[in-house]
Every structure is written in structure tokens, then in C-alpha cells.
Design an enzyme around this catalytic site. Structure first.
Site, PDB file in Angstrom:
ATOM      1  N   TRP A 113       0.804  -1.230   0.000  1.00 35.60           N
ATOM      2  CA  TRP A 113       0.000   0.000   0.000  1.00 35.60           C
ATOM      3  C   TRP A 113       0.834   1.277   0.000  1.00 35.60           C
ATOM      4  CZ3 TRP A 113      -4.972   1.637  -0.248  1.00 35.60           C
ATOM      5  CH2 TRP A 113      -5.256   2.928   0.233  1.00 35.60           C
ATOM      6  N   MET A 114       0.360   2.306  -0.716  1.00 31.95           N
ATOM      7  CA  MET A 114       0.944   3.645  -0.644  1.00 31.95           C
ATOM      8  C   MET A 114      -0.176   4.679  -0.649  1.00 31.95           C
ATOM      9  SD  MET A 114       3.561   5.543  -3.307  1.00 31.95           S
ATOM     10  CE  MET A 114       2.424   5.799  -4.662  1.00 31.95           C
ATOM     11  N   ASN A 115      -0.052   5.719   0.233  1.00 26.28           N
ATOM     12  CA  ASN A 115      -0.851   6.922   0.009  1.00 26.28           C
ATOM     13  C   ASN A 115       0.054   8.148  -0.077  1.00 26.28           C
ATOM     14  OD1 ASN A 115      -1.589   5.915   2.957  1.00 26.28           O
ATOM     15  ND2 ASN A 115      -1.960   8.102   3.106  1.00 26.28           N
ATOM     16  N   ASP A 116      -0.143   9.162   0.726  1.00 28.76           N
ATOM     17  CA  ASP A 116       0.489  10.478   0.506  1.00 28.76           C
ATOM     18  C   ASP A 116       1.998  10.474   0.225  1.00 28.76           C
ATOM     19  OD1 ASP A 116      -1.944  10.795   1.753  1.00 28.76           O
ATOM     20  OD2 ASP A 116      -1.190  11.996   3.399  1.00 28.76           O
TER      21      ASP A 116
ATOM     22  N   PHE B 183       2.709   8.995  10.404  1.00 34.15           N
ATOM     23  CA  PHE B 183       1.827   9.633   9.423  1.00 34.15           C
ATOM     24  C   PHE B 183       2.611  10.662   8.597  1.00 34.15           C
ATOM     25  CE2 PHE B 183      -2.902   9.102  10.828  1.00 34.15           C
ATOM     26  CZ  PHE B 183      -2.753   7.733  10.817  1.00 34.15           C
ATOM     27  N   SER B 184       1.895  11.415   7.791  1.00 31.01           N
ATOM     28  CA  SER B 184       2.532  12.306   6.818  1.00 31.01           C
ATOM     29  C   SER B 184       3.342  13.432   7.458  1.00 31.01           C
ATOM     30  CB  SER B 184       1.472  12.910   5.898  1.00 31.01           C
ATOM     31  OG  SER B 184       1.035  11.916   5.015  1.00 31.01           O
TER      32      SER B 184
ATOM     33  N   ARG C  83      -2.268  17.155  12.414  1.00 25.28           N
ATOM     34  CA  ARG C  83      -1.325  16.364  11.618  1.00 25.28           C
ATOM     35  C   ARG C  83      -0.753  17.050  10.376  1.00 25.28           C
ATOM     36  NH1 ARG C  83      -6.300  13.623  11.183  1.00 25.28           N
ATOM     37  NH2 ARG C  83      -7.252  13.650   9.119  1.00 25.28           N
ATOM     38  N   ASP C  84       0.210  16.341   9.804  1.00 23.53           N
ATOM     39  CA  ASP C  84       0.821  16.609   8.500  1.00 23.53           C
ATOM     40  C   ASP C  84       1.687  17.875   8.487  1.00 23.53           C
ATOM     41  OD1 ASP C  84      -0.727  14.398   7.915  1.00 23.53           O
ATOM     42  OD2 ASP C  84      -2.324  15.543   6.957  1.00 23.53           O
TER      43      ASP C  84
ATOM     44  N   GLU D  38      -6.391  18.559   5.565  1.00 21.94           N
ATOM     45  CA  GLU D  38      -5.170  17.786   5.786  1.00 21.94           C
ATOM     46  C   GLU D  38      -4.034  18.337   4.931  1.00 21.94           C
ATOM     47  OE1 GLU D  38      -6.961  13.349   6.528  1.00 21.94           O
ATOM     48  OE2 GLU D  38      -6.724  13.952   4.460  1.00 21.94           O
TER      49      GLU D  38
ATOM     50  N   TRP E  40      -9.582   8.488  -1.600  1.00 18.69           N
ATOM     51  CA  TRP E  40      -9.913   7.657  -0.434  1.00 18.69           C
ATOM     52  C   TRP E  40     -11.213   6.897  -0.642  1.00 18.69           C
ATOM     53  CZ3 TRP E  40      -6.648   5.864   2.690  1.00 18.69           C
ATOM     54  CH2 TRP E  40      -5.541   6.609   3.113  1.00 18.69           C
TER      55      TRP E  40
END
Ligand code: FRU
Length: 485
Positions: free
Chosen positions: A19-22, A78-79, A145-146, A199, A286
Site C-alpha cells: 500500500w501507498m498513500n500520501d 503519518f505524513s 497532523r501533516d 489535511e 480515499w
């Protein structure tokens, strides 16, 4: 590799597996671009979030590296972002060996809190150590976050943007050493109050191309819902940043960065060479990211884009152009070609798996015209310009596999800004890869980005006109440098 689904892109970044996201920690350092990314090293679904890592010298061909920042006990990574601490302000390196420092969100499942943490590398990003006094910023909030951190030259200190996601607030902090942070200001809330969260904030100083020597600040963040294509989306607003506070310029509300469904969590490279910032995004949504029929990986990045602004009577607008790396010309049309109503297949040269098209048209009676890519019979992804409404669209309703999610088979529209003359004649770039289409229209003022899953093995390209003729004035086809070039 044989196990791969046919949708493994030729020139877009994907993780080798899982899996990959940001995109995270984007930075240019010592001749190489670093791309970290939200990654589950253990599976094809979101979880065990860690920072995957790859590097590139041209932003097209990537070398994969081991996980840089792993999940630690109940704390997922997280990011966040990455800086080169040239003067060793953090003391995490030495004068002779200054550190690369990653600032990321610790998502502590046991405490139900998100906080900001540091990890650092003294060997050009190969190995990463955790700072022992983490977290460096904790306000006891569940959705905090981020962090995006950069060096603010005029005030000679570090600036951090971080999202209070549920409250729709971007906070601005300052620091001399990356370890202790002071709140300076807040931006928000603005816009639609029904959006579920904000975000991944980003702040950039970009040139205004029609005002020589002038620049403006772009504040960008991502909305978890109510985006231009219905789901998540990426918004921006132009203004000024004085080192403490972001002030929007009058009249501009939130604008969309991209009008497609698959553009989220963009980040720009810190310390990138050149005049224009470079960013890329997670090319996914998402809403259906978990249903993507790809194997043994899930998640793709967009191509990197160069970013600038164009001043208009309605205020400054974002301009994006694709960064194609080294290309070679496959085909160049000599002179204009008049297309009668109907579909006109392009058969001049065989098509590679990935290519970039440059086109320009002039309507000569046509009501609608455009391009069909990944075409096999009725199946195609259709890019069209509607003359009457001055609207670009990308239609993936009949693009191939769509049934894995009810939200997938849709058409996406982007109206051209009011008052722009002859928008259809503006330069259009289309980047086609095995599983995606990215449209850059109206001289880069409009982009529509979409993943697609064509089913046919041989896929063509055609041009079409409806309701009258169109003159295809420019047609160029470019191939990308291959991984071994
Ligand atoms: C955005 C996001 C970020 C978060 C990360 C977790 O896609 O939700 O806000 O840090 O993904 O993987």
C-alpha cells in the site's frame, strides 16, 4: 514482473509492493530527489503506516530504498516533511555532517492523540534514527497532523504548517532548532463547513509569470470531502506570507488545484532547483483506493508538476505544467489538419505504454471536439472541449474496469475561466500511462487527473469533432526516456 497487474505505470511512481498513500518528505538534496511516502510494508491495505523511500535524479526513474521511518509500537508514522538542516540548528548532526531531518505526525493509537516528531539521517537519507525526546509538538489533540516545515530565509528560522484537521484550521509555528516550536498564527476556518477535515497543508512562493520578477504565496491543503469531483480534493488560495501569518489577497476564495477525482495530498520539494516550485500528489481517492484492481501494489503518484501563477482580472490563478524529464519526439504533425465531424484514428506511429501529447485546436463550426485515449472499440477515456460552455471534461464512464466501485464510472468537468480568449486554442498537454490520464488544459490553468483501468491489450488514440469541423493545429507525440536510458 509477471505478477504485476497490467496497470503498473511505466513512468509514474508506484511502490514495488503493498500500500501507498500520501507523498512525504519531498526534498532535493545533493543531486537527488527524495520521495518518501505513506506506506504499509505489510500489506495492500492502509495500516502499519511507515515512510517508504525512493530517490531519483530526474523525477521519472526511481530507485527504491528500505523503509525509512517505521511504525513504532502503537505509534504509526503519518505524513510530514523533510528539511536539510545545513547549519545543524537541531544539533542532531555536526557542523561537518549536517542532518536531514524528517518532521512527521506520530499517530498514537493507544493515547488517541496525534503529535509531531523528528527522525534524522546522517548518511544522505540511507538510514534514519528517531529523536529521543519525541514528540516535539503535542497539544493533546486527536486530529493534529501533516507538518510541512521549511526554512524561511527573511526571518532566518524554521516555519511549520500543521492542520487541526476537524476544526479546519492551519496553524503556523516557528522554531530556531526544529525541537521547540512557538505558535505564530492560524488560518481558517473558511469555505464549506460540511467538509469532514483539512489535511496536508503546503505553502509555496511561486513566480507570477506575467509580472516579471514578482512572486506570491500559495497556501494549499486537502479537503477530505466535498471536492470538485465529489470526494476528496485539493484546494488553494493565493496571498502573502510575512514569516508569521498568511493573508489571502482580496477576492480570491478557495480554488481547486485539480478538477479530477484522483489528486490528493500534494507536496512540493523543499530545496528544489529552478524558479518554479515542483509538486506531486497521490493519484488516488480515499473513496475507492482500497478497491483498486492492482497487484501486488496499490497507490500511484502523479507526475511531478511545475507550479507558477498567472495574474488575471479575477486575481492570480495557479498554472501547472507536467515535468516530463527526457523525452523524444515520436510524431509531429506538419501544419494544421482539418477534421470533419466524426472520429479520426491516429495510426501514424505505434503507441508506447506511456506518452505525452501536445495539441492545439481551433473550432470551425464544431460544438465539441477532443481526444479518445486508451481506445479499443467503444472503450475509451474521452477528453473533450465543449465550445458553447467553454468546459473541458474527462469521461471515464466507459474507460474499462469501473465496477469495483460505484463512485468510479463518472465524467469530470472543468469550466474555463471567464473572459479568457479562445481557450480551446490554448496549449493542451495530455499525459497517458497504463493506468492514468492527466489533462493540462487552458495553458495549464485547468488540470483533470484520473486513474483508469482499460481492459484491451492494444489501445489506440483518436481525435474527434462533433457538430462541425475543427482544425487540429498542433499535434505532437512524445515518448519518455526508458528506465535503462
Ligand atoms: C491524508 C492522510 C493524512 C495522514 C495520512 C495517514 O491522505 O489522511 O492526513 O497523515 O493520510 O496515512
Amino acid at each position: 514482473p509477471a505478477a504485476d497487474s497490467p496497470y503498473r505505470p511505466a513512468v509514474h511512481f508506484t511502490p514495488p509492493a503493498n500500500w501507498m498513500n500520501d507523498p512525504n518528505g519531498l526534498i532535493y538534496h545533493d543531486g537527488r530527489y527524495h520521495l518518501f511516502y505513506q506506506h504499509n510494508p505489510k500489506g495492500k491495505t492502509w495500516g502499519h503506516m511507515s515512510w517508504g523511500h525512493a530517490t531519483s535524479t530526474d523525477l521519472i526513474r526511481w530507485e527504491h530504498h528500505p523503509v525509512a521511518i517505521p511504525e513504532r509500537g502503537p505509534v504509526m508514522a503519518f505524513s510530514g516533511s523533510c528539511v536539510f538542516d545545513r547549519n545543524n540548528t537541531s544539533g542532531l548532526g555536526t557542523q561537518e555532517q549536517p542532518p536531514l531531518v524528517a518532521i512527521y505526525t506520530g499517530h498514537d493509537g493507544s493515547r488517541g492523540v496525534q503529535d509531531q516528531r523528528l527522525a534524522y539521517s546522517l548518511d544522505e537519507g540511507q538510514t534514519w534514527a528517531e529523536y529521543d525526546n519525541n514528540p516535539v509538538l503535542d497539544i493533546g489533540l486527536a486530529d493534529f497532523r501533516d507538518p510541512k516545515v521549511f526554512w524561511h530565509q527573511p526571518t532566518q528560522r524554521w516555519v511549520m504548517l500543521v492542520a487541526k484537521a476537524k476544526q479546519h484550521i492551519i496553524q503556523f509555528y516557528a522554531s530556531d532548532n526544529l525541537k521547540s516550536w512557538t505558535l505564530m498564527s492560524e488560518f481558517g476556518p473558511i469555505g464549506n463547513p460540511d467538509v469532514n477535515h483539512w489535511e496536508c497543508p503546503e505553502l509555496l512562493h511561486a513566480p507570477i509569470i506575467n509580472r516579471t520578477g514578482e512572486r506570491a504565496w500559495i497556501l494549499q491543503f486537502d479537503l477530505g470531502s466535498h471536492g470538485p469531483a465529489g470526494g476528496p480534493g485539493s484546494a488553494y488560495i493565493v496571498g502573502d506570507f510575512d514569516g508569521q501569518r498568511f493573508t489571502p489577497c482580496s477576492e480570491t476564495g478557495l480554488q481547486w488545484v485539480d478538477h479530477g477525482p484522483d489528486f490528493f495530498a500534494l507536496q512540493a520539494f523543499n530545496d528544489a532547483p529552478g524558479d518554479r516550485p515542483i509538486w506531486l500528489a497521490w493519484m488516488d481517492s480515499w473513496i475507492y483506493a482500497h478497491d483498486a484492481p492492482t497487484h501486488p501494489w496499490r497507490g500511484v503518484m502523479t507526475l511531478p508538476r511545475k507550479v507558477s501563477l498567472l495574474d488575471s482580472q479575477h486575481g492570480p490563478r495557479l498554472i501547472q505544467s507536467p515535468l516530463l524529464g527526457t523525452t523524444h519526439s515520436l510524431f509531429q504533425q506538419k501544419g494544421p489538419r482539418r477534421l470533419r465531424p466524426g472520429v479520426h484514428p491516429f495510426r501514424e506511429v505505434p503507441l508506447p505504454d506511456a506518452y505525452a501529447l501536445r495539441c492545439a485546436w481551433a473550432a470551425e463550426g464544431a460544438e465539441r471536439y477532443g481526444i479518445r485515449v486508451h481506445e479499443a472499440g467503444d472503450e475509451a477515456t474521452v477528453i473533450a472541449y465543449d465550445v458553447e460552455t467553454s468546459t473541458w471534461s474527462l469521461d471515464r464512464r466507459n474507460s474499462g474496469l469501473t465496477s469495483f466501485s460505484p463512485a468510479f464510472a463518472r465524467l469530470f468537468r472543468a469550466p474555463v475561466r471567464d473572459g479568457k480568449p479562445n481557450p480551446g486554442e490554448g496549449q493542451v498537454w495530455v499525459v497517458v500511462d497504463r493506468g492514468s490520464v492527466e489533462l493540462f488544459a487552458s495553458d495549464g490553468e485547468i488540470t483533470i487527473t484520473a486513474r483508469v483501468y482499460p481492459t484491451a491489450e492494444r489501445r489506440g488514440l483518436s481525435f474527434f469533432a462533433e457538430g462541425g469541423k475543427v482544425s487540429l493545429n498542433t499535434l505532437e507525440l512524445h515518448a519518455f526516456a526508458s528506465p535503462t536510458d
